[in-house]
Design an enzyme around this catalytic site. Structure first.
Site, PDB file in Angstrom:
ATOM      1  N   THR D  43      16.197  -7.289  21.041  1.00  0.00           N
ATOM      2  CA  THR D  43      16.904  -7.078  19.779  1.00  0.00           C
ATOM      3  C   THR D  43      18.341  -6.722  20.136  1.00  0.00           C
ATOM      4  O   THR D  43      18.587  -5.892  21.023  1.00  0.00           O
ATOM      5  CB  THR D  43      16.217  -6.026  18.876  1.00  0.00           C
ATOM      6  OG1 THR D  43      16.896  -6.013  17.611  1.00  0.00           O
ATOM      7  CG2 THR D  43      16.190  -4.631  19.474  1.00  0.00           C
ATOM      8  N   GLU D  44      19.296  -7.398  19.486  1.00  0.00           N
ATOM      9  CA  GLU D  44      20.687  -7.308  19.947  1.00  0.00           C
ATOM     10  C   GLU D  44      21.261  -5.912  19.780  1.00  0.00           C
ATOM     11  O   GLU D  44      22.265  -5.578  20.406  1.00  0.00           O
ATOM     12  CB  GLU D  44      21.572  -8.350  19.255  1.00  0.00           C
ATOM     13  CG  GLU D  44      21.683  -8.214  17.753  1.00  0.00           C
ATOM     14  CD  GLU D  44      20.660  -9.065  17.009  1.00  0.00           C
ATOM     15  OE1 GLU D  44      19.530  -9.230  17.512  1.00  0.00           O
ATOM     16  OE2 GLU D  44      20.997  -9.548  15.906  1.00  0.00           O
ATOM     17  N   ASN D  45      20.609  -5.079  18.958  1.00  0.00           N
ATOM     18  CA  ASN D  45      21.070  -3.697  18.842  1.00  0.00           C
ATOM     19  C   ASN D  45      20.529  -2.807  19.944  1.00  0.00           C
ATOM     20  O   ASN D  45      20.454  -1.600  19.768  1.00  0.00           O
ATOM     21  CB  ASN D  45      20.726  -3.122  17.456  1.00  0.00           C
ATOM     22  CG  ASN D  45      19.252  -3.156  17.155  1.00  0.00           C
ATOM     23  OD1 ASN D  45      18.591  -4.144  17.473  1.00  0.00           O
ATOM     24  ND2 ASN D  45      18.726  -2.109  16.567  1.00  0.00           N
ATOM     25  N   GLY D  46      20.166  -3.395  21.092  1.00  0.00           N
ATOM     26  CA  GLY D  46      20.051  -2.575  22.288  1.00  0.00           C
ATOM     27  C   GLY D  46      18.718  -2.356  22.959  1.00  0.00           C
ATOM     28  O   GLY D  46      18.527  -1.308  23.588  1.00  0.00           O
ATOM     29  N   SER D  85      24.002  -5.363  25.875  1.00  0.00           N
ATOM     30  CA  SER D  85      23.096  -6.231  25.136  1.00  0.00           C
ATOM     31  C   SER D  85      23.668  -7.643  25.030  1.00  0.00           C
ATOM     32  O   SER D  85      22.961  -8.633  25.246  1.00  0.00           O
ATOM     33  CB  SER D  85      22.855  -5.667  23.737  1.00  0.00           C
ATOM     34  OG  SER D  85      21.910  -6.450  23.049  1.00  0.00           O
TER      35      SER D  85
END
Lengths: 213, 216, 216, 213
Positions: D43-46, D85
């Site tokens: 997930t691109e938020n980390g 990320s």
């Protein structure tokens, strides 16, 4: 106190509690002995909180300074990678860096990493002089009778117009917008004694201080 | 507990003549010494070393210099290694020096899909040579382009079977940057741990960057 | 245990009209909600918000939008917040959209003394508009320049008196980047801990970046 | 199986054990139900290691996906900041990304983040289509009877020449150097049925497969 320690102590007088400071090799590395309480030391190979040299079981590979010397981290230390380490440096988070010098120009250019034909590497010095809020050079006033404070540096530069203070065995000189200013002088010496050993013009601070020998 | 753990012979087989080896380690600490053994054992020659320094003579990464495996060095400092200094002076090794902070960022770019970064470091010095200067809002910056290698050799403190890695103390410095910056990333770790033994918040290098871990 | 811990009134006093506030948080999680209270209490207006998004309507950072404190938003996405969308459509808020990865790097540059980075992201799209394209070895890259703020508001999991910080889970995402990218960095933490309670290897933001921590 | 789940299942067939994959909102988010064992989700938020939606005490603020949905991390998860990320994304470490689409061009350009006059943000989509090794678009073949596969996209682009596979409710189309190639078709439809609903020329794979309705 020997000359090297006297220079280190004088340089360390620029630090205040809460400052994060990076020290180079040689005389600069002695500054930690004379820093005010609350000053913390950054080592560019990835840590803030360098403490005393390690002995016994505390001598471990995982806590080395940039010269490969093993140390004990102080309480409150933080570890980071080299990208973050130089992010700290370049973004002005270091209150000061203390480095040795080969040559300093009247405009505050510093040459300290190479002589012509002998370039083994700048390491982190170019980042440090670019980023630290105060750049303090500790060096002898002359080398083999030749001046090291020059109108222009002859050796490859570490940085342009980056030096703030030059701490030598005979005096302290500030680099200012008006030129070089003699700020402190060793007991028994006159400004002209210093002028004879440097190339550029030298102003004298109105409040020139005398250092006990 | 197999995952990315691999026997030594598989790792030795990765190294070939002419490769660029990007390596962790700084002034002999945090160096991937067992992987340096693997490079030596592979017989690979004409290597380029990309990393901070070349260690002491015949120590850590300096062993590759001592054994004559290296044609080119890209780093920030070689002064600790008189053998490297002499080989450079005699024209046997080609040397590229980069300010340490710029070197770290260039390797980070190489591992992050970025083309380069703009820094003030080195402006007005020979570090400018051959590089573009870029104006942004009237300020001048030096463009430091990305660097990467064929194989990265990394020293971690702990590795799990997915290749999630932690580091200890100043051994971290270049290792996590190097871990991202090559076509193949190989790791040695002081501790091989089980899946889920490393706390997710504690991991510094996610396993997605790691291809193989030297098994024991 | 004082160090950088400060009472609320000292922190409220930091916020002034016209500032750029760079903020952590992503889609309402990991947001510095107690510091957003401080901004509201300060009465500061005409703010620029620099961060990933503006949360939900009147939630987390969206409270500053709801209260009419914001003239400008720089972020990657405002779609969750119908109030922001409407204020932008009516010309009451000026919006700058940046691809999320480029936004992260630009804030990182702003906090790291770097002038910008080169990315491929956005080439051939409107994200190119007004930006320089740079050639490196025959490849074309987009230059994304550094961004920073006047005050950074950060949410951490734990903070010690020096301002050393850890984060938990995905609440990390923009917080450690934001923590570096302002003239003044203020932190709220779920846990205030004693000096030496955080393991040095576990710290994500070193205290050197932090000016004040909201005390309890 | 409803159409949305069928599309998600088909898209998930592109993943293999060991792949790290990023899923967009809508149909793409359903792919995790059909992925091979050993596929992990970014997930691109980390975080890498997104697991099932959280219930009860596992519903915590610290584990949210990019849409703010709370999930349980799987064993072996790793956390990182947004810069790292997208370092993962841009450097080609994601085996695939699955996204919705508004329009796809014959050359593989994707428009999926904005309609003219309604630009609320590209989020991480521009990085994802630039960096992931395989870009899979799941979308209906047409919108209100208008084709979404066009000679050129009319809406603002997410990326140029980035799409590899288009998974629709009626067919799977590959973007290739030779143009668009029909790879799979729903039982009962002919290539001409598809051609009527798209603007560009459509080649037919020699080994065209039929999907059971």
């Amino acid at each position: 106190m020997d000359i090297r320690h006297r220079m280190a102590k004088r340089a360390a007088a620029y630090f205040s509690a809460g400052d994060i400071v990076n020290l180079g090799i040689g005389v600069p590395s002695l500054c930690n002995n004379y820093a005010a309480p609350g000053v913390m030391f950054h080592t560019e190979n990835g840590l803030i909180g360098v403490g005393p040299l390690a002995e016994g079981l505390m001598r471990v590979e995982s806590f080395c300074n940039a010269n490969g010397m093993r140390f004990v981290p102080v309480p409150g230390s933080a570890v980071f990678d080299s990208a973050d380490s130089f992010g700290i440096v370049r973004s002005g988070r270091l209150a000061a860096t203390v480095l040795g010098g080969l040559q300093v120009s009247k405009g505050g250019d510093l040459a300290n990493w190479a002589r012509p034909g002998k370039m083994v590497g700048m390491g982190g010095a170019m980042d440090l002089v670019n980023g630290a809020r105060k750049v303090i050079v500790t060096m002898e006033l002359t080398a083999k009778g030749q001046p090291k404070i020059l109108n222009e540096c002859a050796y490859p530069l570490t940085g342009k117009a980056c030096v703030d203070h030059i701490v030598t065995e005979q005096c302290v000189i500030d680099v200012t917008g008006d030129g070089l200013v003699l700020r402190e002088i060793l007991e028994g010496l006159t400004p002209d004694d210093i002028r004879r050993q440097i190339e550029p013009e030298l102003l004298v601070a109105e409040d020139l201080t005398t250092l006990a020998a | 507990m197999s995952g990315k753990f691999r026997p030594k012979d598989e790792i030795v087989a990765l190294f070939k003549d002419g490769q660029t080896i990007v390596h962790g380690g700084f002034a002999n600490h945090g160096a991937p010494n067992a992987l340096i053994d693997c490079v030596l054992e592979s017989g690979a020659r004409h290597l380029t070393l990309l990393g901070n320094d070349t260690g002491d003579p015949n120590e850590t990464i300096g062993r590759l210099i001592h054994e004559g495996r290296v044609d080119k060095v890209i780093g920030s400092h070689i002064g600790m290694n008189a053998e490297t200094v002499e080989l450079v002076a005699n024209g046997k090794i080609e040397l590229t020096l980069i300010p340490q902070g710029s070197l770290a960022e260039r390797i980070r770019c190489g591992g992050s899909g970025l083309g380069g970064v703009l820094t003030k470091t080195g402006l007005g010095t020979i570090a400018e040579n051959g590089k573009q200067k870029i104006e942004v809002n009237g300020e001048t910056w030096l463009l430091e382009p990305a660097l990467r290698g064929d194989v990265a050799i990394v020293r971690a403190r702990s590795a799990d079977p997915y290749g999630n890695l932690t580091y200890r103390g100043t051994s971290r410095n270049f290792n996590p940057l190097v871990a991202k910056a090559a076509a193949i990333t190989v790791v040695e770790a002081d501790h091989l741990v089980e899946l889920d033994e490393l706390e997710p918040d504690r991991i510094v290098t996610p396993g997605v960057f790691v291809d193989m871990i030297l098994a024991r």
